[in-house]
Enzyme design. Structure first.
Site, PDB file in Angstrom:
ATOM      1  N   LYS A  65       0.817  -1.225   0.000  1.00 56.62           N
ATOM      2  CA  LYS A  65       0.000   0.000   0.000  1.00 56.62           C
ATOM      3  C   LYS A  65       0.850   1.275   0.000  1.00 56.62           C
ATOM      4  O   LYS A  65       0.431   2.290  -0.526  1.00 56.62           O
ATOM      5  CB  LYS A  65      -0.963  -0.014   1.190  1.00 56.62           C
ATOM      6  CG  LYS A  65      -2.055  -1.066   0.991  1.00 56.62           C
ATOM      7  CD  LYS A  65      -3.034  -1.179   2.120  1.00 56.62           C
ATOM      8  CE  LYS A  65      -3.838  -2.459   1.920  1.00 56.62           C
ATOM      9  NZ  LYS A  65      -4.828  -2.718   2.938  1.00 56.62           N
ATOM     10  N   ASP A 101     -10.012   1.512   2.433  1.00 57.16           N
ATOM     11  CA  ASP A 101     -10.022   0.675   3.655  1.00 57.16           C
ATOM     12  C   ASP A 101     -10.588   1.453   4.844  1.00 57.16           C
ATOM     13  O   ASP A 101     -11.422   0.937   5.599  1.00 57.16           O
ATOM     14  CB  ASP A 101      -8.595   0.266   4.055  1.00 57.16           C
ATOM     15  CG  ASP A 101      -8.026  -0.833   3.181  1.00 57.16           C
ATOM     16  OD1 ASP A 101      -8.802  -1.657   2.671  1.00 57.16           O
ATOM     17  OD2 ASP A 101      -6.793  -0.863   3.013  1.00 57.16           O
TER      18      ASP A 101
END
Ligand code: NDP
Length: 265
Positions: A65, A101
């Site tokens: 990420k 997220d």
């Protein structure tokens, strides 16, 4: 009509439910898309692979990420703030990065209810973006981690932090396993005695891990607490990503019910 191609990038990636969720939604909503998985070992190759494979969008999972954040040309303000990207969309030759997220996790917390004093167990990337979004929504977040290294980042941002050794228990409404303890093993995210003490004063326990009942959730259940695993977080972040992939043309409720069907496959 040629299909637009999407994928999840990660390592490992074989366990991911994202292809099932997105392909189900493409099929149900009649969108010409196809979603696969790609095991990317070297995160610095993310941009090159994305373009080479002719993809229209990707999701990114552990451990890339931060690499995804670096690979983007344009960043959404929240992704810019938390320096972690889990969704990239190609628009006019440019890679646009988002973090879905954290809003997915916020929704889980809002639905779960039970109060706003939260203790995170774990201090990785998911904890970092989730702590920021919860604080912006009025939650008070404390971070407890196995080791001190990753806590520095949280301390700099004004979060209360502790290691297992320096932790002084107080009352929390919700305790959240934000670590990978229990993902591929049977370990608890903190010593059992410490967990028993924080959980026994709490109103609920949440785990971001999905697809199994972790030792942490089993312990919370044995103490009579309501619990929630990571499957709704996965679903909600996927709904927002799908909305970005398809340019906002579908109702989010419809995306969600199509994706939810994939959980029974
Ligand atoms: P990171 O690798 O960035 O961080 C891992 C964290 O877990 C660190 O704080 C680490 O502590 C801690 N940890 C690892 N093993 C143990 C252990 N045995 N005992 C105690 N602490 C441990 O991971 P991410 O933040 O990217 O991911 C965390 C979890 O969130 C993963 O399980 C992932 O699958 C899940 N996740 C779920 C999503 C969903 O949609 N449901 C979305 C995104 C993530 P230390 O600093 O001491 O090493």
């Amino acid at each position: 009509m040629p299909k637009e191609l999407f994928a999840i990038f990660g390592d490992p990636v074989s366990h991911s439910r994202s292809p099932l969720m997105h392909n189900r939604a493409f099929q149900k909503l009649g969108y010409p898309g196809c979603y696969g998985r790609y095991r990317l070992e070297d995160g610095t190759q993310l941009r090159e692979r994305f373009l080479e494979l002719g993809l229209q969008g990707i999701n990114i999972t552990v451990p890339h990420k931060e690499h995804a954040f670096e690979a983007c040309d344009v960043l959404d303000p929240f992704a810019q703030k938390v320096e972690a990207v889990n969704t990239i969309v190609l628009r006019e030759g440019k890679l646009h990065g988002y973090n879905t997220d954290a809003p997915g996790f916020l929704r889980v917390m809002e639905e779960f209810g039970s109060g706003k004093r939260v203790l995170f167990l774990g201090a990785g990337g998911t904890a970092a973006s989730s702590a920021v979004i919860l604080r912006e929504a009025g939650y008070e977040v404390g971070i407890l981690n196995r080791s001190a290294g990753r806590l520095e980042h949280f301390r700099e941002q004004g979060f209360e932090t502790a290691t297992w050794e320096s932790f002084e228990p107080r009352e929390y409404d919700l305790v959240v396993n934000m670590s990978s303890a229990g993902l591929t093993d049977e370990s608890l995210p903190a010593p059992e005695e410490l967990l028993r003490s924080v959980l026994s004063g709490g109103k609920g326990a949440v785990d971001v891990i999905y697809g199994k009942k972790t030792p942490f959730l089993r312990l919370a259940e044995s103490l009579g607490l309501p619990t929630k695993d990571g499957s709704d977080m996965l679903l909600y972040q996927g709904v927002i990503a799908f909305d970005l992939f398809t340019g906002g043309r579908f109702d989010r409720g419809e995306i969600e019910s199509a994706m939810r069907e994939s959980f029974t496959l």
